[in-house]
Design a protein around this motif. Structure first.
Motif, PDB file in Angstrom:
ATOM      1  N   LEU A 289       0.816  -1.353  -0.076  1.00 15.58           N
ATOM      2  CA  LEU A 289       0.247   0.202  -0.308  1.00 15.58           C
ATOM      3  C   LEU A 289       0.445   1.258   0.081  1.00 15.58           C
ATOM      4  O   LEU A 289       1.799   1.158   0.866  1.00 15.58           O
ATOM      5  N   THR A 290       0.626   2.305  -0.373  1.00 13.09           N
ATOM      6  CA  THR A 290       1.876   3.147  -0.365  1.00 13.09           C
ATOM      7  C   THR A 290       0.901   4.764  -1.205  1.00 13.09           C
ATOM      8  O   THR A 290      -1.128   4.255  -1.835  1.00 13.09           O
ATOM      9  N   VAL A 291       1.028   5.967  -0.736  1.00 12.85           N
ATOM     10  CA  VAL A 291      -0.084   6.497  -0.981  1.00 12.85           C
ATOM     11  C   VAL A 291       0.934   7.529  -2.265  1.00 12.85           C
ATOM     12  O   VAL A 291       2.575   7.937  -1.652  1.00 12.85           O
ATOM     13  N   ASP A 292       0.399   8.439  -2.812  1.00 11.25           N
ATOM     14  CA  ASP A 292       1.479   8.863  -4.221  1.00 11.25           C
ATOM     15  C   ASP A 292       1.263  11.008  -4.108  1.00 11.25           C
ATOM     16  O   ASP A 292       0.268  10.784  -3.494  1.00 11.25           O
ATOM     17  N   SER A 293       2.329  11.224  -4.484  1.00 11.53           N
ATOM     18  CA  SER A 293       1.742  12.839  -4.059  1.00 11.53           C
ATOM     19  C   SER A 293       0.664  13.727  -4.707  1.00 11.53           C
ATOM     20  O   SER A 293       0.019  14.772  -4.240  1.00 11.53           O
ATOM     21  N   LEU A 294       0.521  12.150  -5.585  1.00 12.71           N
ATOM     22  CA  LEU A 294      -1.296  12.967  -6.224  1.00 12.71           C
ATOM     23  C   LEU A 294      -2.904  12.456  -4.986  1.00 12.71           C
ATOM     24  O   LEU A 294      -3.815  12.963  -5.255  1.00 12.71           O
ATOM     25  N   GLN A 295      -2.220  12.552  -3.747  1.00  9.56           N
ATOM     26  CA  GLN A 295      -3.016  11.528  -2.906  1.00  9.56           C
ATOM     27  C   GLN A 295      -3.781  10.678  -3.630  1.00  9.56           C
ATOM     28  O   GLN A 295      -5.015  10.478  -3.094  1.00  9.56           O
ATOM     29  N   GLN A 296      -3.249  10.378  -4.489  1.00  9.71           N
ATOM     30  CA  GLN A 296      -3.525   8.079  -4.657  1.00  9.71           C
ATOM     31  C   GLN A 296      -3.449   7.180  -4.137  1.00  9.71           C
ATOM     32  O   GLN A 296      -2.201   7.255  -3.457  1.00  9.71           O
ATOM     33  N   LEU A 297      -4.058   5.999  -3.649  1.00 13.10           N
ATOM     34  CA  LEU A 297      -3.836   5.633  -2.566  1.00 13.10           C
ATOM     35  C   LEU A 297      -3.794   4.349  -4.248  1.00 13.10           C
ATOM     36  O   LEU A 297      -4.294   4.129  -4.550  1.00 13.10           O
ATOM     37  N   LEU A 298      -2.424   3.749  -3.858  1.00 10.42           N
ATOM     38  CA  LEU A 298      -2.314   2.455  -4.887  1.00 10.42           C
ATOM     39  C   LEU A 298      -2.040   1.044  -4.328  1.00 10.42           C
ATOM     40  O   LEU A 298      -1.742   1.768  -3.221  1.00 10.42           O
ATOM     41  N   PHE A 299      -2.620   0.208  -4.498  1.00  5.65           N
ATOM     42  CA  PHE A 299      -2.396  -1.162  -3.407  1.00  5.65           C
ATOM     43  C   PHE A 299      -1.607  -2.222  -4.913  1.00  5.65           C
ATOM     44  O   PHE A 299      -2.476  -2.470  -6.125  1.00  5.65           O
ATOM     45  N   GLU A 300      -1.221  -3.148  -4.940  1.00  2.98           N
ATOM     46  CA  GLU A 300      -0.489  -4.467  -5.001  1.00  2.98           C
ATOM     47  C   GLU A 300      -0.831  -5.396  -4.336  1.00  2.98           C
ATOM     48  O   GLU A 300      -0.274  -5.683  -3.060  1.00  2.98           O
ATOM     49  N   VAL A 301      -1.991  -6.641  -4.967  1.00  2.00           N
ATOM     50  CA  VAL A 301      -1.820  -7.782  -4.243  1.00  2.00           C
ATOM     51  C   VAL A 301      -0.979  -8.509  -4.975  1.00  2.00           C
ATOM     52  O   VAL A 301      -1.561  -8.988  -6.599  1.00  2.00           O
ATOM     53  N   LYS A 302       0.273  -9.649  -4.889  1.00  2.00           N
ATOM     54  CA  LYS A 302       0.538 -10.570  -5.620  1.00  2.00           C
ATOM     55  C   LYS A 302       0.942 -11.724  -4.955  1.00  2.00           C
ATOM     56  O   LYS A 302       1.187 -11.990  -3.406  1.00  2.00           O
ATOM     57  N   ASN A 303       0.451 -13.048  -5.855  1.00  2.00           N
ATOM     58  CA  ASN A 303       0.323 -13.996  -5.553  1.00  2.00           C
ATOM     59  C   ASN A 303       1.189 -15.507  -6.293  1.00  2.00           C
ATOM     60  O   ASN A 303       0.891 -14.918  -7.750  1.00  2.00           O
ATOM     61  N   LYS A 304       2.121 -16.022  -5.943  1.00  2.00           N
ATOM     62  CA  LYS A 304       2.422 -17.246  -7.036  1.00  2.00           C
ATOM     63  C   LYS A 304       1.010 -17.787  -8.001  1.00  2.00           C
ATOM     64  O   LYS A 304       0.532 -17.966  -7.129  1.00  2.00           O
ATOM     65  N   HIS A 305       1.932 -18.045  -8.942  1.00  2.00           N
ATOM     66  CA  HIS A 305       0.347 -19.015  -9.674  1.00  2.00           C
ATOM     67  C   HIS A 305       1.201 -20.148 -10.098  1.00  2.00           C
ATOM     68  O   HIS A 305       2.748 -20.555 -10.665  1.00  2.00           O
ATOM     69  N   VAL A 306       0.091 -21.420 -10.273  1.00  2.00           N
ATOM     70  CA  VAL A 306       1.132 -22.335 -11.637  1.00  2.00           C
ATOM     71  C   VAL A 306       0.203 -22.683 -12.661  1.00  2.00           C
ATOM     72  O   VAL A 306       0.623 -23.469 -13.696  1.00  2.00           O
ATOM     73  N   SER A 307      -1.073 -22.032 -12.551  1.00  2.00           N
ATOM     74  CA  SER A 307      -1.705 -22.105 -13.915  1.00  2.00           C
ATOM     75  C   SER A 307      -1.583 -21.306 -15.491  1.00  2.00           C
ATOM     76  O   SER A 307      -0.766 -20.089 -14.979  1.00  2.00           O
ATOM     77  N   ASN A 308      -1.341 -22.058 -15.851  1.00  2.00           N
ATOM     78  CA  ASN A 308      -1.492 -21.265 -17.482  1.00  2.00           C
ATOM     79  C   ASN A 308      -2.322 -21.375 -18.455  1.00  2.00           C
ATOM     80  O   ASN A 308      -2.111 -20.571 -19.682  1.00  2.00           O
ATOM     81  N   LEU A 309      -3.121 -21.639 -17.130  1.00  3.34           N
ATOM     82  CA  LEU A 309      -4.900 -21.041 -18.431  1.00  3.34           C
ATOM     83  C   LEU A 309      -5.439 -19.697 -18.069  1.00  3.34           C
ATOM     84  O   LEU A 309      -4.466 -18.584 -17.589  1.00  3.34           O
TER      85      LEU A 309
END
Length: 93
Positions: free
Chosen positions: A26-46
């Motif tokens: 979670l971060t807040v940029d200089s334009l007062q936007q909240l940015l979020f990123e959720v990352k997890n491993k995956h095993v599927s190539n579908l």
């Protein structure tokens, strides 16, 4: 809003990933936007198909002038989103 979106991301990771490790940023940029990123491993190539959960998250964020991006690289499934904090704060009033 943020709680519900993160909850859906974590639920999806638990359902669809062999790995139970998830990285949330979670971060807040200089334009007062909240940015979020959720990352997890995956095993599927579908092919990536947006189901109800991702579509619902995208709609929720659009309601508050936010955006959602869903990506997949060789190892990770990544959900990134942004929304302006000013809009978010005004909705709470």
């Amino acid at each position: 809003m943020l709680y519900r979106v993160l909850q859906e991301c974590l639920t999806n990771a638990m359902k669809h990933s062999q790995s139970k490790e998830v990285e949330v940023t979670l971060t807040v940029d200089s334009l007062q936007q909240l940015l979020f990123e959720v990352k997890n491993k995956h095993v599927s190539n579908l092919p990536l198909i947006k189901g109800f959960g991702l579509t619902n998250m995208e709609g929720r964020l659009q309601e508050i002038n936010g955006q959602l991006r869903v990506l997949r690289d060789e190892k990770n499934f990544i959900v990134r989103g942004t929304f302006p904090l000013k809009t978010f704060g005004e909705r709470l009033k």
